[in-house]
Design an enzyme around this catalytic site. Structure first.
Site, PDB file in Angstrom:
ATOM      1  N   ALA A  33      -6.371  -4.774  -8.183  1.00 42.33           N
ATOM      2  CA  ALA A  33      -6.700  -5.386  -6.897  1.00 42.33           C
ATOM      3  C   ALA A  33      -6.279  -4.492  -5.748  1.00 42.33           C
ATOM      4  O   ALA A  33      -5.619  -3.476  -5.951  1.00 42.33           O
ATOM      5  CB  ALA A  33      -6.019  -6.742  -6.774  1.00 42.33           C
ATOM      6  N   ASN A  34      -6.667  -4.898  -4.561  1.00 40.67           N
ATOM      7  CA  ASN A  34      -6.246  -4.243  -3.342  1.00 40.67           C
ATOM      8  C   ASN A  34      -5.226  -5.110  -2.632  1.00 40.67           C
ATOM      9  O   ASN A  34      -5.213  -6.325  -2.800  1.00 40.67           O
ATOM     10  CB  ASN A  34      -7.446  -4.086  -2.398  1.00 40.67           C
ATOM     11  CG  ASN A  34      -8.140  -2.758  -2.562  1.00 40.67           C
ATOM     12  OD1 ASN A  34      -7.505  -1.713  -2.491  1.00 40.67           O
ATOM     13  ND2 ASN A  34      -9.420  -2.808  -2.789  1.00 40.67           N
ATOM     14  N   ARG A  35      -4.441  -4.478  -1.784  1.00 37.70           N
ATOM     15  CA  ARG A  35      -3.429  -5.185  -1.025  1.00 37.70           C
ATOM     16  C   ARG A  35      -4.088  -5.753   0.241  1.00 37.70           C
ATOM     17  O   ARG A  35      -4.022  -5.161   1.302  1.00 37.70           O
ATOM     18  CB  ARG A  35      -2.344  -4.171  -0.656  1.00 37.70           C
ATOM     19  CG  ARG A  35      -1.043  -4.728  -0.237  1.00 37.70           C
ATOM     20  CD  ARG A  35      -0.087  -3.574   0.046  1.00 37.70           C
ATOM     21  NE  ARG A  35       0.485  -2.981  -1.149  1.00 37.70           N
ATOM     22  CZ  ARG A  35       1.481  -3.527  -1.844  1.00 37.70           C
ATOM     23  NH1 ARG A  35       1.991  -4.684  -1.493  1.00 37.70           N
ATOM     24  NH2 ARG A  35       1.952  -2.909  -2.890  1.00 37.70           N
TER      25      ARG A  35
END
Ligand code: CTP
Ligand code: CA
Length: 228
Positions: A33-35
């Protein structure tokens, strides 16, 4: 309500917004995932709805309330997000605020991967579709196409290059440097540079809600000038 606009400057317009991260499964219990908190995209959707637009918000996995008057479509992966965007066209304005995962694992394990005392597993990655660039090149391209660029270095130069490459009208560049856990990702404020064909506007640091408010005002102005 937090947002207030005189009249309904986006009445009769369909605004499509992407927001949040995407989750790319590795196995049944893990993902890439991305932050991203989704806050900026949700604020933009809320502001556009307050300005009278019909708003479709394609949201990755986030714990945020759906803003009033917004139609929300929840997705997990980048490919789901791309499909949801496609299915909700046409739009007059699209704002791609999602932090889409650039890569997914090429194969998703059916069962939980286990430690077995030998070498850690290697993840083989495949690139996800670029939703913004696909929209920029499509017959269904919205009249006003807006992307984001999260950068840690050469912020404006990279944003200008993305604007050209993805055929976006505007790129909202934000500087996400400041180190892991210290950055704008997840925070309440944003410092942005608005990159258009006319040049670059540096906006002062402000709450994400105010970025959304001002962006919607700018969109309303651009449409007004277009109609003349
Ligand atoms: N974007 C998208 N689909 C992707 C990747 C990005 O729609 N698969 C959109 C984002 O929502 C954003 C813009 O493209 O509006 C720029 O995203 P960014 O991650 O900054 O650009 P990338 O092209 O992925 O380049 P890089 O991450 O290598 O800097
Ligand atoms: Ca990216």
């Amino acid at each position: 309500a937090f947002y207030h606009f005189d009249g309904a400057p986006l009445a009769g317009r369909h605004v499509l917004v992407t927001a949040g991260p995407t989750h790319e499964p590795i196995d049944p219990v893990r993902y890439i995932a991305n932050r991203s908190s989704g806050k900026q995209g949700f604020a933009i959707a809320a502001a556009a709805a307050a300005a009278g637009a019909r708003v479709t918000l394609v949201a990755g996995p986030v714990e945020l309330a759906t803003p009033p008057g917004v139609t929300r479509v929840d997705v997990q992966t980048a490919r789901d997000m791309a499909a949801a965007v496609r299915e909700n066209l046409p739009a007059d304005i699209a704002i791609m605020a999602a932090a889409v995962a650039d890569w997914r694992t090429r194969d998703v394990a059916e069962s939980k991967m286990k430690k077995r005392g030998d070498a850690p597993p290697a993840l083989e990655l495949a690139e996800n579709p670029d939703i913004l660039a696909t929209l920029g090149a499509s017959d269904a391209r919205p009249g006003l196409l807006i992307g984001f660029a999260a950068e840690t270095d050469d912020v404006v130069e990279n944003a200008q290059a993305k604007r050209a490459r993805k055929k976006a009208d505007w790129i909202i560049a934000n500087d996400v440097s400041g180190g892991v856990g210290q950055s704008v990702m997840g925070g309440a404020h944003n410092t942005i540079h608005l990159v258009t064909e006319d040049g670059v506007e540096d906006w002062p640091q402000m709450p994400k809600e105010e970025v959304a408010m001002r962006l919607v005002e700018r969109i309303a102005l651009a449409l007004e000038n277009d109609d003349d």
